[in-house]
Design a protein around this motif. Structure first.
Motif, PDB file in Angstrom:
ATOM      1  N   LEU A 144       5.845  -6.954  -2.190  1.00  0.00           N
ATOM      2  CA  LEU A 144       6.366  -5.978  -3.157  1.00  0.00           C
ATOM      3  C   LEU A 144       5.289  -4.993  -3.583  1.00  0.00           C
ATOM      4  O   LEU A 144       5.513  -3.778  -3.603  1.00  0.00           O
ATOM      5  N   PHE A 145       4.110  -5.497  -3.923  1.00  0.00           N
ATOM      6  CA  PHE A 145       3.020  -4.602  -4.301  1.00  0.00           C
ATOM      7  C   PHE A 145       2.547  -3.776  -3.106  1.00  0.00           C
ATOM      8  O   PHE A 145       2.208  -2.601  -3.256  1.00  0.00           O
ATOM      9  N   GLY A 146       2.549  -4.386  -1.930  1.00  0.00           N
ATOM     10  CA  GLY A 146       2.154  -3.669  -0.719  1.00  0.00           C
ATOM     11  C   GLY A 146       3.074  -2.500  -0.404  1.00  0.00           C
ATOM     12  O   GLY A 146       2.618  -1.429  -0.004  1.00  0.00           O
ATOM     13  N   VAL A 147       4.362  -2.693  -0.615  1.00  0.00           N
ATOM     14  CA  VAL A 147       5.320  -1.619  -0.355  1.00  0.00           C
ATOM     15  C   VAL A 147       5.128  -0.479  -1.358  1.00  0.00           C
ATOM     16  O   VAL A 147       5.185   0.699  -0.985  1.00  0.00           O
ATOM     17  N   LEU A 148       4.858  -0.804  -2.612  1.00  0.00           N
ATOM     18  CA  LEU A 148       4.569   0.244  -3.595  1.00  0.00           C
ATOM     19  C   LEU A 148       3.322   1.033  -3.197  1.00  0.00           C
ATOM     20  O   LEU A 148       3.292   2.261  -3.286  1.00  0.00           O
ATOM     21  N   TRP A 149       2.291   0.324  -2.756  1.00  0.00           N
ATOM     22  CA  TRP A 149       1.060   0.980  -2.323  1.00  0.00           C
ATOM     23  C   TRP A 149       1.326   1.837  -1.080  1.00  0.00           C
ATOM     24  O   TRP A 149       0.815   2.950  -0.961  1.00  0.00           O
ATOM     25  N   LEU A 150       2.128   1.329  -0.188  1.00  0.00           N
ATOM     26  CA  LEU A 150       2.482   2.083   1.018  1.00  0.00           C
ATOM     27  C   LEU A 150       3.220   3.366   0.645  1.00  0.00           C
ATOM     28  O   LEU A 150       2.927   4.445   1.174  1.00  0.00           O
ATOM     29  N   PHE A 151       4.172   3.264  -0.281  1.00  0.00           N
ATOM     30  CA  PHE A 151       4.909   4.444  -0.729  1.00  0.00           C
ATOM     31  C   PHE A 151       3.983   5.461  -1.381  1.00  0.00           C
ATOM     32  O   PHE A 151       4.104   6.668  -1.159  1.00  0.00           O
ATOM     33  N   ALA A 152       3.061   4.986  -2.208  1.00  0.00           N
ATOM     34  CA  ALA A 152       2.123   5.901  -2.867  1.00  0.00           C
ATOM     35  C   ALA A 152       1.290   6.650  -1.833  1.00  0.00           C
ATOM     36  O   ALA A 152       1.082   7.872  -1.944  1.00  0.00           O
ATOM     37  N   ASN A 153       0.830   5.950  -0.807  1.00  0.00           N
ATOM     38  CA  ASN A 153       0.056   6.596   0.254  1.00  0.00           C
ATOM     39  C   ASN A 153       0.912   7.558   1.059  1.00  0.00           C
ATOM     40  O   ASN A 153       0.446   8.632   1.458  1.00  0.00           O
ATOM     41  N   ALA A 164      -4.215   8.401  -3.921  1.00  0.00           N
ATOM     42  CA  ALA A 164      -3.051   7.517  -3.818  1.00  0.00           C
ATOM     43  C   ALA A 164      -2.867   6.734  -5.115  1.00  0.00           C
ATOM     44  O   ALA A 164      -1.740   6.406  -5.481  1.00  0.00           O
ATOM     45  N   PHE A 165      -3.977   6.464  -5.832  1.00  0.00           N
ATOM     46  CA  PHE A 165      -3.872   5.747  -7.109  1.00  0.00           C
ATOM     47  C   PHE A 165      -3.136   6.588  -8.149  1.00  0.00           C
ATOM     48  O   PHE A 165      -2.285   6.081  -8.871  1.00  0.00           O
ATOM     49  N   ALA A 166      -3.474   7.874  -8.232  1.00  0.00           N
ATOM     50  CA  ALA A 166      -2.772   8.758  -9.169  1.00  0.00           C
ATOM     51  C   ALA A 166      -1.301   8.871  -8.778  1.00  0.00           C
ATOM     52  O   ALA A 166      -0.417   8.863  -9.637  1.00  0.00           O
ATOM     53  N   THR A 167      -1.043   8.960  -7.491  1.00  0.00           N
ATOM     54  CA  THR A 167       0.337   9.033  -7.006  1.00  0.00           C
ATOM     55  C   THR A 167       1.083   7.761  -7.380  1.00  0.00           C
ATOM     56  O   THR A 167       2.231   7.815  -7.829  1.00  0.00           O
ATOM     57  N   LEU A 168       0.429   6.620  -7.214  1.00  0.00           N
ATOM     58  CA  LEU A 168       1.056   5.344  -7.566  1.00  0.00           C
ATOM     59  C   LEU A 168       1.397   5.300  -9.055  1.00  0.00           C
ATOM     60  O   LEU A 168       2.483   4.837  -9.429  1.00  0.00           O
ATOM     61  N   SER A 169       0.508   5.809  -9.901  1.00  0.00           N
ATOM     62  CA  SER A 169       0.795   5.783 -11.337  1.00  0.00           C
ATOM     63  C   SER A 169       1.995   6.667 -11.671  1.00  0.00           C
ATOM     64  O   SER A 169       2.821   6.304 -12.507  1.00  0.00           O
ATOM     65  N   VAL A 170       2.133   7.802 -11.004  1.00  0.00           N
ATOM     66  CA  VAL A 170       3.300   8.666 -11.223  1.00  0.00           C
ATOM     67  C   VAL A 170       4.560   7.970 -10.717  1.00  0.00           C
ATOM     68  O   VAL A 170       5.597   7.980 -11.385  1.00  0.00           O
ATOM     69  N   VAL A 171       4.484   7.337  -9.535  1.00  0.00           N
ATOM     70  CA  VAL A 171       5.637   6.617  -8.982  1.00  0.00           C
ATOM     71  C   VAL A 171       6.075   5.515  -9.948  1.00  0.00           C
ATOM     72  O   VAL A 171       7.267   5.388 -10.261  1.00  0.00           O
TER      73      VAL A 171
END
Length: 191
Positions: A144-153, A164-171
């Motif tokens: 689950l966390f891997g898929v979120l990280w994949l989406f952010a990237n 990608a970290f900033a993108t993840l926080s927005v997601v």
């Protein structure tokens, strides 16, 4: 890339180790909607088949509506394709609001690729859960966390964002906002 098994495997593994580089390769396929829409359709069908097979070999969910949808793979595939198209539209629109440069056809392609990776991870997860149920639960959280990280990237690469970290926080912020809105619009039934 679309039909070369060795290259698919290579990019799949790269998606897990260096996702931005993998998404650069996925986006380099190009082809516009002529490539993106069939890819989206293919992963929707694969996902529906897996869901239908799993629903036949496991106990019913207990939710009559969901059990009925799982019993109709074509309907499920169309719903999944529509949902992924909506996600691609949201990724495009929200990304543009933040100065991104990605196009809808590219967003559809990266959403299809993320779904493909998720399908492969789900199959691995099912096998692990059958063999080692306790490890399967831990692996589920990792996936689950891997898929979120994949989406952010994927989103960062699609729109040319640096982090990608900033993108993840927005997601995560958008997901929480959508959850809050849905909870306010559709409160749980109390009985």
């Amino acid at each position: 890339m679309l039909f070369d098994r060795a290259l698919l495997t290579e990019v799949l593994l790269q998606s897990l180790t260096t996702p931005r580089a993998a998404f650069r390769r996925v986006l380099s396929v190009g082809g516009g909607y002529g490539t993106a829409l069939p890819a989206l359709g293919l992963v929707a069908v694969l996902s529906a088949i897996i869901s239908a097979v799993l629903s036949h070999i496991s106990a019913p969910l207990g939710n009559a509506e969901m059990d009925a949808i799982l019993a109709q793979p074509v309907r499920l595939a169309l719903m999944q394709m529509g949902g992924m198209a909506l996600v691609a539209g949201a990724i495009t629109g929200v990304g543009r609001l933040f100065g991104g440069k990605g196009r809808l056809d590219q967003a559809i392609l990266v959403v299809a690729w993320v779904e493909f990776v998720l399908i492969v991870l789900q199959l691995v997860l099912i096998l692990v859960m059958l063999a080692l149920p306790a490890l399967g639960a831990v692996l589920l959280v990792v996936v689950l966390f891997g898929v979120l990280w994949l989406f952010a990237n994927a989103i960062a690469e699609l729109h040319g964002f640096r982090s990608a970290f900033a993108t993840l926080s927005v997601v995560l912020g958008i997901v929480l906002l959508i959850g809050l809105v849905l909870a306010l619009l559709f409160p749980p039934l109390q009985g």
